[in-house]
Design a protein around this motif. Sequence first.
Motif, PDB file in Angstrom:
ATOM      1  N   SER A   1       6.224  -6.553  -4.260  1.00  0.00           N
ATOM      2  CA  SER A   1       5.785  -6.668  -5.653  1.00  0.00           C
ATOM      3  C   SER A   1       6.546  -5.653  -6.477  1.00  0.00           C
ATOM      4  CB  SER A   1       4.267  -6.468  -5.757  1.00  0.00           C
ATOM      5  OG  SER A   1       3.596  -7.583  -5.225  1.00  0.00           O
ATOM      6  N   SER A   2       6.091  -4.407  -6.417  1.00  0.00           N
ATOM      7  CA  SER A   2       6.788  -3.367  -7.180  1.00  0.00           C
ATOM      8  C   SER A   2       7.681  -2.520  -6.298  1.00  0.00           C
ATOM      9  CB  SER A   2       5.769  -2.469  -7.893  1.00  0.00           C
ATOM     10  OG  SER A   2       4.918  -1.830  -6.954  1.00  0.00           O
ATOM     11  N   GLU A   3       7.628  -2.718  -4.971  1.00  0.00           N
ATOM     12  CA  GLU A   3       8.441  -1.903  -4.088  1.00  0.00           C
ATOM     13  C   GLU A   3       8.963  -2.721  -2.911  1.00  0.00           C
ATOM     14  OE1 GLU A   3       5.993   0.728  -1.276  1.00  0.00           O
ATOM     15  OE2 GLU A   3       4.726   0.605  -3.061  1.00  0.00           O
ATOM     16  N   THR A   4       9.951  -2.193  -2.270  1.00  0.00           N
ATOM     17  CA  THR A   4      10.539  -2.842  -1.096  1.00  0.00           C
ATOM     18  C   THR A   4       9.815  -2.357   0.154  1.00  0.00           C
ATOM     19  OG1 THR A   4      12.704  -3.025  -2.156  1.00  0.00           O
ATOM     20  CG2 THR A   4      12.645  -3.151   0.245  1.00  0.00           C
ATOM     21  N   CYS A   5       9.418  -3.286   1.000  1.00  0.00           N
ATOM     22  CA  CYS A   5       8.641  -2.947   2.195  1.00  0.00           C
ATOM     23  C   CYS A   5       9.390  -3.379   3.451  1.00  0.00           C
ATOM     24  CB  CYS A   5       7.288  -3.638   2.149  1.00  0.00           C
ATOM     25  SG  CYS A   5       6.254  -3.137   0.754  1.00  0.00           S
ATOM     26  N   ASN A   6       9.094  -2.667   4.551  1.00  0.00           N
ATOM     27  CA  ASN A   6       9.717  -2.967   5.841  1.00  0.00           C
ATOM     28  C   ASN A   6       8.720  -3.493   6.868  1.00  0.00           C
ATOM     29  OD1 ASN A   6      11.136  -0.172   4.759  1.00  0.00           O
ATOM     30  ND2 ASN A   6      12.620  -1.708   5.431  1.00  0.00           N
TER      31      ASN A   6
ATOM     32  N   HIS B   1      -2.736   7.001  -1.611  1.00  0.00           N
ATOM     33  CA  HIS B   1      -1.492   7.743  -1.858  1.00  0.00           C
ATOM     34  C   HIS B   1      -1.694   9.192  -2.300  1.00  0.00           C
ATOM     35  CE1 HIS B   1       1.059   4.270  -1.317  1.00  0.00           C
ATOM     36  NE2 HIS B   1       0.274   3.572  -2.114  1.00  0.00           N
ATOM     37  N   HIS B   2      -2.794   9.485  -2.918  1.00  0.00           N
ATOM     38  CA  HIS B   2      -2.980  10.826  -3.496  1.00  0.00           C
ATOM     39  C   HIS B   2      -4.277  11.480  -2.999  1.00  0.00           C
ATOM     40  CE1 HIS B   2       0.358   9.797  -6.079  1.00  0.00           C
ATOM     41  NE2 HIS B   2      -0.294   8.720  -6.505  1.00  0.00           N
TER      42      HIS B   2
ATOM     43  N   VAL C   1       0.816  -1.213   0.000  1.00  0.00           N
ATOM     44  CA  VAL C   1       0.000   0.000   0.000  1.00  0.00           C
ATOM     45  C   VAL C   1       0.852   1.267   0.000  1.00  0.00           C
ATOM     46  CG1 VAL C   1      -1.950  -1.104   1.122  1.00  0.00           C
ATOM     47  CG2 VAL C   1      -0.169  -0.058   2.536  1.00  0.00           C
ATOM     48  N   GLY C   2       2.157   1.120  -0.202  1.00  0.00           N
ATOM     49  CA  GLY C   2       3.031   2.280  -0.142  1.00  0.00           C
ATOM     50  C   GLY C   2       3.514   2.512   1.269  1.00  0.00           C
TER      51      GLY C   2
END
Length: 642
Positions: free
Chosen positions: A90-95, A249-250, A59-60
């Motif tokens: 998936s498209s980004e690295t998460c913590n 996000h927006h 989810v960002g």
Amino acid sequence: MMTSSVLRPENIILDLVAETKEDLINELAEKLNSNGYLHDLEQFKQDIWAREDQVPTEVGFGIAIPHAKSAGVKSPAIIMGRSLSGIKYSSETCNLFFMIAAGKDSSTEHLKTLSKISTFLMDETFRAKLILAKDSHEVVQLFANAEEKMVQVDANDKKYFGKKLVGVTGCPTGIAHTFMAAEALKNAAEELGVQIKVQTNGSTGIQNRLTQEDIDEADGIIVAADVKVDMDVFGDRKVIKTSVKNGIHHAKDLIEDAISGKGTVLNQGNNKLKEAKEKTRLKQPKIYSHIMNGVSFMIPFVVAGGILIAISFMFGIHASDPNSSEYNAFAAFLGTAGGSAAFALMVPVLAGYIAYSIGDRPGLAPGMIGGMMATLGGSGFLGGMIAGFIAGYTILGLKKILKGIPESLQSLSPVLILPLVATFVTAFIMHFVINSPMAWINESLQGWLNGLTGSNAILLGALLAGMMASDMGGPINKTASAFGLAMFANHIYEPSAALMVGGMVPPLGIALATTLFKNKFSLEERNAGKAAYIMGASFITEAAIPFAASDPLRIIPANIIGSAIGGGICMALGISLQAPHGGIFVIPIAANSPLLYIVCILIGSIITACIIGVLKKPVYRTQDNTSEKSGNKTVAIEIKAV
């Protein structure tokens, strides 16, 4: 329910071993399983991956929320995982990772709690504290503190003070993204000083439902959803339609766009028509909305079944009978699909969706079973209506009685307790109380209708068609429709023909009047008349409502007289119709005399048009032919006669 009931210290892993998405999901799921929250690990993982295949749950903000409602869950829980080095999701690295495990039939309270946790993650400071947390108890305490601070913030001194927005959010599973988007919109609105009401279409149903007043008063509308949302409620208002992820996000950009008037009109229909329909709907007693909910779901079965049977007759009246010399295998198939299948479902579907309208989802099964009891017991359409109301109101009563049951039994209530008890009550009343007298009424009515000839048949046809045209969706119209459908369910098709005449004549007659008597209508009305030709031919009576609303003393009597004459002629000629909806599209195959039937409709429409032409006063037009310097335009001024 407090957050601590679903997020416990033993379900927090602050140093994940996993380095890939697949390993992550396995690690979190296996931890839940070892802690006793699952009874089928593989089923749960399968459901998690099925959700990921729809839309990845990152989810960002470095967060992913894999989640699912699964039959493999023993009790609802959340497990948190943290990877300081990060994992490519998936498209980004998460913590930060929050795996939500919800039972297939989790109670509303559990799901609300799970959804509430996801809203806390929108706060940047809160996320930073989670990254820095030293142990699992500190994480639990952070959520507890966030829960205590959930208060309404006054935004009177903000940028857009006084502006109002409405929004809708929804994601495929309705657990996390739905509520995160709603929270993001609320936070952005608070920052900008905008009042906003957000409807969430979540897994527990619609919450914070928008009213027509909310929509009318809003300065902008935002729909951030990846699931189907009913856009008809917004009428011809501009709507900003986007994904639920953009809502997260927006949110600030979406709110500023909505305030500035951006968006698309998703319903290009006639606004006056919608306003008139809404006024008519609001005037109707609640009972009519329940009945019409059932009828609206039943109509497709009626139309499909009627058309299939009508097509089978094209091979011969007895072509479906294996013992007839006309027998045709394909005709028999059509007869079975239309009669034995579609027609058999008419009354159960009617009853089921009346009950659904009253008691929501738990009412569907008891209502449909009660409707089948009506069919088997001979009480038919009228018995099905009664079964729907019995089932629906039984559900409402049971909900009040069971409101205080232990939380452990709440998840059983909508799938076991409510439908089982309501089914027994409905079936018992139908079998021992309703079926016998209603079957007798049905048989008596059927015998009376079958014996109608001559002037009696004309009178009935005129009465039904006139009632159909009188209030176009109101209680008189509904009464006539219900009678026609009851007869249709008993295989008496002549009243259906008269009723469709009554529904088609008003819009067609008005459309014809706008063509023949142009001086009696404004330019806007003449344009609406063109659309009324198509709508009338399609049996959409509502096209006549704006005309009737603006001039009821002239339009409504003309509609009734023309419809009554057309309906009376139709019954006198013995015309039947085996598909009581669809207009010109079903007449060629569903009417026993298509040409004569069209003549009846035309006669009624011409009479309506002529009466309108005589009764209405002309619209006087003057022209100012003065040329304007800017474009040499001719200005036409229309002034209605008073």
